[in-house]
Design a protein around this motif. Structure first.
Motif, PDB file in Angstrom:
ATOM      1  N   LYS A 155       0.837  -1.204   0.000  1.00  0.00           N
ATOM      2  CA  LYS A 155       0.000   0.000   0.000  1.00  0.00           C
ATOM      3  C   LYS A 155       0.873   1.256   0.000  1.00  0.00           C
ATOM      4  O   LYS A 155       0.586   2.217  -0.715  1.00  0.00           O
ATOM      5  CB  LYS A 155      -0.935   0.004   1.199  1.00  0.00           C
ATOM      6  N   LYS A 156       1.946   1.232   0.773  1.00  0.00           N
ATOM      7  CA  LYS A 156       2.857   2.382   0.812  1.00  0.00           C
ATOM      8  C   LYS A 156       3.451   2.642  -0.581  1.00  0.00           C
ATOM      9  O   LYS A 156       3.538   3.790  -1.017  1.00  0.00           O
ATOM     10  CB  LYS A 156       3.964   2.135   1.829  1.00  0.00           C
ATOM     11  N   ASN A 157       3.841   1.590  -1.269  1.00  0.00           N
ATOM     12  CA  ASN A 157       4.392   1.737  -2.619  1.00  0.00           C
ATOM     13  C   ASN A 157       3.356   2.304  -3.589  1.00  0.00           C
ATOM     14  O   ASN A 157       3.667   3.175  -4.395  1.00  0.00           O
ATOM     15  CB  ASN A 157       4.920   0.402  -3.135  1.00  0.00           C
ATOM     16  N   THR A 201       2.824   6.796  -5.547  1.00  0.00           N
ATOM     17  CA  THR A 201       2.605   7.300  -6.911  1.00  0.00           C
ATOM     18  C   THR A 201       1.771   8.572  -6.922  1.00  0.00           C
ATOM     19  O   THR A 201       1.570   9.160  -7.984  1.00  0.00           O
ATOM     20  CB  THR A 201       1.894   6.250  -7.797  1.00  0.00           C
ATOM     21  N   GLY A 202       1.240   8.956  -5.778  1.00  0.00           N
ATOM     22  CA  GLY A 202       0.390  10.143  -5.722  1.00  0.00           C
ATOM     23  C   GLY A 202      -0.966   9.927  -6.377  1.00  0.00           C
ATOM     24  O   GLY A 202      -1.678  10.875  -6.671  1.00  0.00           O
ATOM     25  N   GLY A 203      -1.310   8.672  -6.610  1.00  0.00           N
ATOM     26  CA  GLY A 203      -2.584   8.350  -7.239  1.00  0.00           C
ATOM     27  C   GLY A 203      -2.488   8.098  -8.732  1.00  0.00           C
ATOM     28  O   GLY A 203      -3.494   7.791  -9.372  1.00  0.00           O
ATOM     29  N   LEU A 204      -1.299   8.191  -9.291  1.00  0.00           N
ATOM     30  CA  LEU A 204      -1.153   8.015 -10.738  1.00  0.00           C
ATOM     31  C   LEU A 204      -1.521   6.608 -11.193  1.00  0.00           C
ATOM     32  O   LEU A 204      -1.879   6.412 -12.352  1.00  0.00           O
ATOM     33  CB  LEU A 204       0.277   8.356 -11.174  1.00  0.00           C
ATOM     34  N   VAL A 205      -1.481   5.659 -10.285  1.00  0.00           N
ATOM     35  CA  VAL A 205      -1.847   4.288 -10.618  1.00  0.00           C
ATOM     36  C   VAL A 205      -3.302   4.204 -11.098  1.00  0.00           C
ATOM     37  O   VAL A 205      -3.678   3.267 -11.793  1.00  0.00           O
ATOM     38  CB  VAL A 205      -1.582   3.356  -9.411  1.00  0.00           C
ATOM     39  N   PHE A 206      -4.111   5.200 -10.784  1.00  0.00           N
ATOM     40  CA  PHE A 206      -5.515   5.206 -11.173  1.00  0.00           C
ATOM     41  C   PHE A 206      -5.782   5.952 -12.486  1.00  0.00           C
ATOM     42  O   PHE A 206      -6.932   6.126 -12.870  1.00  0.00           O
ATOM     43  CB  PHE A 206      -6.366   5.831 -10.061  1.00  0.00           C
ATOM     44  N   SER A 207      -4.760   6.384 -13.184  1.00  0.00           N
ATOM     45  CA  SER A 207      -4.956   7.212 -14.369  1.00  0.00           C
ATOM     46  C   SER A 207      -5.777   6.516 -15.451  1.00  0.00           C
ATOM     47  O   SER A 207      -6.615   7.155 -16.106  1.00  0.00           O
ATOM     48  CB  SER A 207      -3.620   7.692 -14.925  1.00  0.00           C
ATOM     49  N   GLY A 222       7.003  15.632  -7.839  1.00  0.00           N
ATOM     50  CA  GLY A 222       7.643  14.567  -7.076  1.00  0.00           C
ATOM     51  C   GLY A 222       6.618  13.741  -6.320  1.00  0.00           C
ATOM     52  O   GLY A 222       6.919  13.089  -5.345  1.00  0.00           O
ATOM     53  N   ARG A 223       5.396  13.786  -6.803  1.00  0.00           N
ATOM     54  CA  ARG A 223       4.251  13.093  -6.231  1.00  0.00           C
ATOM     55  C   ARG A 223       3.854  13.631  -4.869  1.00  0.00           C
ATOM     56  O   ARG A 223       3.217  12.961  -4.074  1.00  0.00           O
ATOM     57  CB  ARG A 223       4.461  11.570  -6.197  1.00  0.00           C
ATOM     58  N   SER A 224       4.221  14.886  -4.597  1.00  0.00           N
ATOM     59  CA  SER A 224       3.790  15.525  -3.351  1.00  0.00           C
ATOM     60  C   SER A 224       2.376  16.073  -3.483  1.00  0.00           C
ATOM     61  O   SER A 224       1.694  16.283  -2.496  1.00  0.00           O
ATOM     62  CB  SER A 224       4.759  16.637  -2.950  1.00  0.00           C
TER      63      SER A 224
END
Length: 97
Positions: free
Chosen positions: A7-9, A13-19, A51-53
């Protein structure tokens, strides 16, 4: 398997995995594929450059074009990790009997 580490990994991604799911939802909401791609890409690059902040969900929610197509509840539902693991029981049963 270390669920907390996984989950941490994913969250790094800052949510980019859901693009991809966002792109699909936008097209299902009536936005052309080209415009949906432009919206996803524009916001995803802001996340990447930060930087995914900055969180992808936050940027999408503030984007007027996205907000017109996807109400806040629908947009938030896209960012649910359960979508990716909902069939885990069947997969484990198939692999391990």
């Amino acid at each position: 398997v270390y669920p907390d580490a996984m989950k941490k990994n994913l969250e790094s991604t800052g949510g980019l995995v859901f693009s991809q799911r966002v792109l699909l939802a936008l097209t299902q909401a009536g936005i052309s594929r080209e415009d949906a791609y432009r919206l996803v890409q524009k916001n995803a690059m802001k996340v990447w450059d930060s930087g995914r902040s900055v969180k992808f969900l936050d940027l999408l929610g503030k984007d007027p074009e996205v907000a017109r197509a996807l109400p806040p509840k629908k947009l938030a539902a896209i960012f649910d990790y359960e979508h990716y693991v909902k069939r885990r029981g069947a997969m484990f049963k198939k692999v391990f009997g």
